[in-house]
Design an enzyme around this catalytic site. Structure first.
Site, PDB file in Angstrom:
ATOM      1  N   HIS A 249     -15.300  -1.366  35.030  1.00 55.26           N
ATOM      2  CA  HIS A 249     -14.142  -0.918  34.250  1.00 55.26           C
ATOM      3  C   HIS A 249     -13.673  -2.024  33.299  1.00 55.26           C
ATOM      4  CE1 HIS A 249     -14.053   2.591  36.766  1.00 55.26           C
ATOM      5  NE2 HIS A 249     -12.897   3.021  36.266  1.00 55.26           N
ATOM      6  N   HIS A 302     -11.032  -4.499  42.578  1.00 54.32           N
ATOM      7  CA  HIS A 302     -11.870  -5.685  42.404  1.00 54.32           C
ATOM      8  C   HIS A 302     -11.136  -7.004  42.673  1.00 54.32           C
ATOM      9  CE1 HIS A 302     -15.628  -4.022  40.866  1.00 54.32           C
ATOM     10  NE2 HIS A 302     -14.910  -3.099  40.234  1.00 54.32           N
TER      11      HIS A 302
HETATM   12  C1  LIG Z   1     -20.299   8.312  10.773  1.00 50.50           C
HETATM   13  C2  LIG Z   1     -20.057   8.232  12.265  1.00 50.50           C
HETATM   14  C3  LIG Z   1     -21.173   7.651  13.062  1.00 50.50           C
HETATM   15  C4  LIG Z   1     -21.005   7.738  14.543  1.00 50.50           C
HETATM   16  C5  LIG Z   1     -22.216   7.425  15.312  1.00 50.50           C
HETATM   17  C6  LIG Z   1     -23.212   8.545  15.474  1.00 50.50           C
HETATM   18  C7  LIG Z   1     -23.154   9.172  16.792  1.00 50.50           C
HETATM   19  C8  LIG Z   1     -24.301  10.136  17.056  1.00 50.50           C
HETATM   20  C9  LIG Z   1     -23.862  11.297  17.879  1.00 50.50           C
HETATM   21  C10 LIG Z   1     -23.451  10.974  19.246  1.00 50.50           C
HETATM   22  C11 LIG Z   1     -22.965  12.166  20.008  1.00 50.50           C
HETATM   23  C12 LIG Z   1     -22.219  11.787  21.244  1.00 50.50           C
HETATM   24  C13 LIG Z   1     -23.046  10.966  22.163  1.00 50.50           C
HETATM   25  C14 LIG Z   1     -22.170  10.372  23.180  1.00 50.50           C
HETATM   26  C15 LIG Z   1     -23.075   9.407  23.881  1.00 50.50           C
HETATM   27  C16 LIG Z   1     -22.355   8.934  24.977  1.00 50.50           C
HETATM   28  O1  LIG Z   1     -21.667   8.085  25.048  1.00 50.50           O
HETATM   29  S1  LIG Z   1     -22.883   9.786  26.498  1.00 50.50           S
HETATM   30  C17 LIG Z   1     -22.436   8.729  27.693  1.00 50.50           C
HETATM   31  C18 LIG Z   1     -21.246   9.183  28.447  1.00 50.50           C
HETATM   32  N1  LIG Z   1     -21.178   8.378  29.622  1.00 50.50           N
HETATM   33  C19 LIG Z   1     -20.202   7.520  29.780  1.00 50.50           C
HETATM   34  O2  LIG Z   1     -19.385   7.370  28.938  1.00 50.50           O
HETATM   35  C20 LIG Z   1     -20.213   6.774  31.105  1.00 50.50           C
HETATM   36  C21 LIG Z   1     -19.237   5.635  31.085  1.00 50.50           C
HETATM   37  N2  LIG Z   1     -19.094   5.093  32.428  1.00 50.50           N
HETATM   38  C22 LIG Z   1     -19.615   3.914  32.806  1.00 50.50           C
HETATM   39  O3  LIG Z   1     -20.275   3.261  32.036  1.00 50.50           O
HETATM   40  C23 LIG Z   1     -19.364   3.486  34.234  1.00 50.50           C
HETATM   41  O4  LIG Z   1     -18.998   4.591  34.988  1.00 50.50           O
HETATM   42  C24 LIG Z   1     -18.214   2.451  34.304  1.00 50.50           C
HETATM   43  C25 LIG Z   1     -16.981   2.877  33.572  1.00 50.50           C
HETATM   44  C26 LIG Z   1     -18.744   1.178  33.730  1.00 50.50           C
HETATM   45  C27 LIG Z   1     -17.655   2.289  35.706  1.00 50.50           C
HETATM   46  O5  LIG Z   1     -18.533   1.783  36.630  1.00 50.50           O
HETATM   47  P1  LIG Z   1     -18.201   1.873  38.229  1.00 50.50           P
HETATM   48  O6  LIG Z   1     -19.475   2.095  38.906  1.00 50.50           O
HETATM   49  O7  LIG Z   1     -17.110   2.815  38.506  1.00 50.50           O
HETATM   50  O8  LIG Z   1     -17.800   0.431  38.616  1.00 50.50           O
HETATM   51  P2  LIG Z   1     -16.432  -0.364  38.707  1.00 50.50           P
HETATM   52  O9  LIG Z   1     -15.660  -0.365  37.474  1.00 50.50           O
HETATM   53  O10 LIG Z   1     -16.912  -1.674  39.174  1.00 50.50           O
HETATM   54  O11 LIG Z   1     -15.518   0.368  39.800  1.00 50.50           O
HETATM   55  C28 LIG Z   1     -15.635   0.275  41.184  1.00 50.50           C
HETATM   56  C29 LIG Z   1     -14.728   1.329  41.787  1.00 50.50           C
HETATM   57  O12 LIG Z   1     -13.370   1.050  41.448  1.00 50.50           O
HETATM   58  C30 LIG Z   1     -12.801   2.179  40.819  1.00 50.50           C
HETATM   59  N3  LIG Z   1     -11.894   1.779  39.743  1.00 50.50           N
HETATM   60  C31 LIG Z   1     -11.927   0.647  38.995  1.00 50.50           C
HETATM   61  N4  LIG Z   1     -10.927   0.668  38.100  1.00 50.50           N
HETATM   62  C32 LIG Z   1     -10.259   1.816  38.298  1.00 50.50           C
HETATM   63  C33 LIG Z   1      -9.129   2.393  37.671  1.00 50.50           C
HETATM   64  N5  LIG Z   1      -8.465   1.799  36.677  1.00 50.50           N
HETATM   65  N6  LIG Z   1      -8.703   3.592  38.111  1.00 50.50           N
HETATM   66  C34 LIG Z   1      -9.332   4.218  39.124  1.00 50.50           C
HETATM   67  N7  LIG Z   1     -10.422   3.733  39.762  1.00 50.50           N
HETATM   68  C35 LIG Z   1     -10.877   2.527  39.335  1.00 50.50           C
HETATM   69  C36 LIG Z   1     -13.972   2.946  40.266  1.00 50.50           C
HETATM   70  O13 LIG Z   1     -13.665   4.298  40.060  1.00 50.50           O
HETATM   71  C37 LIG Z   1     -15.050   2.699  41.270  1.00 50.50           C
HETATM   72  O14 LIG Z   1     -14.862   3.601  42.315  1.00 50.50           O
HETATM   73  P3  LIG Z   1     -16.105   4.507  42.827  1.00 50.50           P
HETATM   74  O15 LIG Z   1     -16.482   5.390  41.680  1.00 50.50           O
HETATM   75  O16 LIG Z   1     -17.196   3.543  43.173  1.00 50.50           O
HETATM   76  O17 LIG Z   1     -15.542   5.230  43.989  1.00 50.50           O
END
Ligand SMILES: CCCCCCCCCCCCCCCC(=O)SCCNC(=O)CCNC(=O)[C@H](O)C(C)(C)COP(=O)(O)OP(=O)(O)OC[C@H]1O[C@@H](n2cnc3c(N)ncnc32)[C@H](O)[C@@H]1OP(=O)(O)O
Length: 340
Positions: A249, A302
């Site tokens: 995060h 964390h």
């Molecule tokens: C002219 C214009 C040009 C533009 C340009 C062209 C573009 C062309 C077209 C593209 C069209 C679209 C295309 C999109 C493309 C994508 O972006 S698709 C991808 C979508 N996927 C995402 O966005 C995924 C993002 N998520 C991640 O990367 C990971 O889940 C994260 C956020 C790094 C989190 O990792 P994590 O494993 O949860 O690890 P961590 O932070 O260490 O947390 C540990 C625990 O503490 C919890 N925690 C920590 N902090 C918090 C908090 N604040 N609250 C609650 N819980 C928390 C976590 O929930 C986690 O709990 P568990 O889940 O293990 O139970």
């Protein structure tokens, strides 16, 4: 009359004495053409526009190699340089020359940069003193599950909302900068020739995935599962424990926020009609949500060092693209600079 004639002669000889000899002109031109004209200060990303591109930007049809050569003021040291009228030095236009803090940041850039370490510090302090009971302390809270867990998707959407109203001359550079930011997020959190970087750090520092073994003897239910990623561990309902678990995060929220801020900064600095558009407000809403969620991570999740390493990895790509590259014109020509 005679006095007038003599004063005219004196005037002419005085004029002649101020004209440098031809040889010295040739030497001056030759040395100036050999002197590199690298910028001494980084290019200010807060006021530049790609419409007022860098002096290095090639116009369509222009030979890039010539541009690069002229950038460095390179002439062949073996051949005498042809005598030409001296060209004006490649100093950046006034918009680029602003005061720099520590030679790297403008005041605005530094202020933005400092938001994130201070947020983590304040959050961690609250977590030590007295963390309040809160809905945001739950991993399953809506804002975490719906927004942060899809954080790069929402950052992409916000970036597109910001981009569609810009008048910049080179949209391809926007896509290149977005591609670099996406690549870093992807390698760090999703895949790095197998497990992503953050999971490799965890495993490399002694972390393992524990699962409950129903067949084990009582008191020894936990056994180590051979999951090589946090995703795999979650999939078998295991517990990821033991190593240095970099805060994903802290990484994502810092990385995404700095990317959005620095792309938006020229719009903010221009203080024109773009600033009042709904598109800008949408970017600010995303930035506010990312900031709040980072504060919650600071308070409830964390260890302090895991959050600091997450933050450090979160600033890495931004530091290269937005702080270090602008000191090098050739590389900046590749990725461009944010504009309006
Ligand atoms: C002219 C214009 C040009 C533009 C340009 C062209 C573009 C062309 C077209 C593209 C069209 C679209 C295309 C999109 C493309 C994508 O972006 S698709 C991808 C979508 N996927 C995402 O966005 C995924 C993002 N998520 C991640 O990367 C990971 O889940 C994260 C956020 C790094 C989190 O990792 P994590 O494993 O949860 O690890 P961590 O932070 O260490 O947390 C540990 C625990 O503490 C919890 N925690 C920590 N902090 C918090 C908090 N604040 N609250 C609650 N819980 C928390 C976590 O929930 C986690 O709990 P568990 O889940 O293990 O139970």
């Amino acid at each position: 009359m005679q006095q007038n004639a003599s004063s005219t002669t004196q005037q002419k000889s005085a004029d002649r004495s101020t004209v440098p000899p031809a040889q010295s002109i040739i030497t001056d031109i030759t040395t100036s053409s050999l002197e590199p004209t690298e910028p001494t200060e980084p290019i200010d990303l807060t006021t530049t526009g790609e419409a007022t591109e860098l002096p290095t930007a090639s116009t369509p049809g222009e030979d890039d190699s010539l541009v690069v050569q002229s950038l460095h003021g390179l002439g062949s040291p073996l051949l005498p340089a042809p005598i030409q009228p001296p060209t004006p030095p490649l100093t950046p236009p006034p918009a680029y020359s602003r005061k720099y803090v520590a030679g790297l940041f403008t005041f605005e850039q530094l202020s933005i940069f400092l938001i994130y370490p201070s947020t983590i510090a304040v959050g961690s302090l609250i977590s030590i003193v007295s963390p309040p009971e809160s809905y945001f302390g739950l991993r399953t809270n809506f804002f975490n599950v719906f927004f942060v867990k899809n954080g790069w998707f929402w950052t992409t959407i916000t970036f597109m909302v910001h981009c569609i109203r810009l008048r910049i001359s080179k949209p391809s550079k926007l896509v290149i900068r977005y591609a670099f930011a996406t690549l870093w997020w992807f390698l760090f959190t999703q895949w790095f020739f197998g497990a992503p970087i953050m999971d490799r750090v965890f495993l490399g520092t002694g972390g393992v995935c524990f699962v409950n073994d129903p067949e084990a003897v009582p008191g020894d239910e936990r056994k180590v599962h051979d999951s090589w990623s946090s995703f795999g561990c979650r999939h078998v309902k295991g517990e990821w424990a033991g190593g240095h678990d970099i805060s994903g995060h802290s990484f994502l929220l810092t990385h995404a926020s700095l990317f959005l801020w620095f792309e938006l900064l020229p719009v903010i600095m221009e203080r024109g009609p773009l600033l009042r558009q709904i598109n800008t407000k949408i970017v600010f809403v995303t930035l506010a949500l990312w900031w709040w969620m980072l504060l919650m991570t600071g308070i409830y999740f964390h260890t302090f060092t895991e959050k600091v390493t997450g933050w450090l990895c979160g600033i890495a790509e931004w530091a290269i693209i937005y702080i270090l590259l602008p000191g090098n014109r050739t590389l900046t020509t590749m990725v461009g600079v944010p504009g309006v």
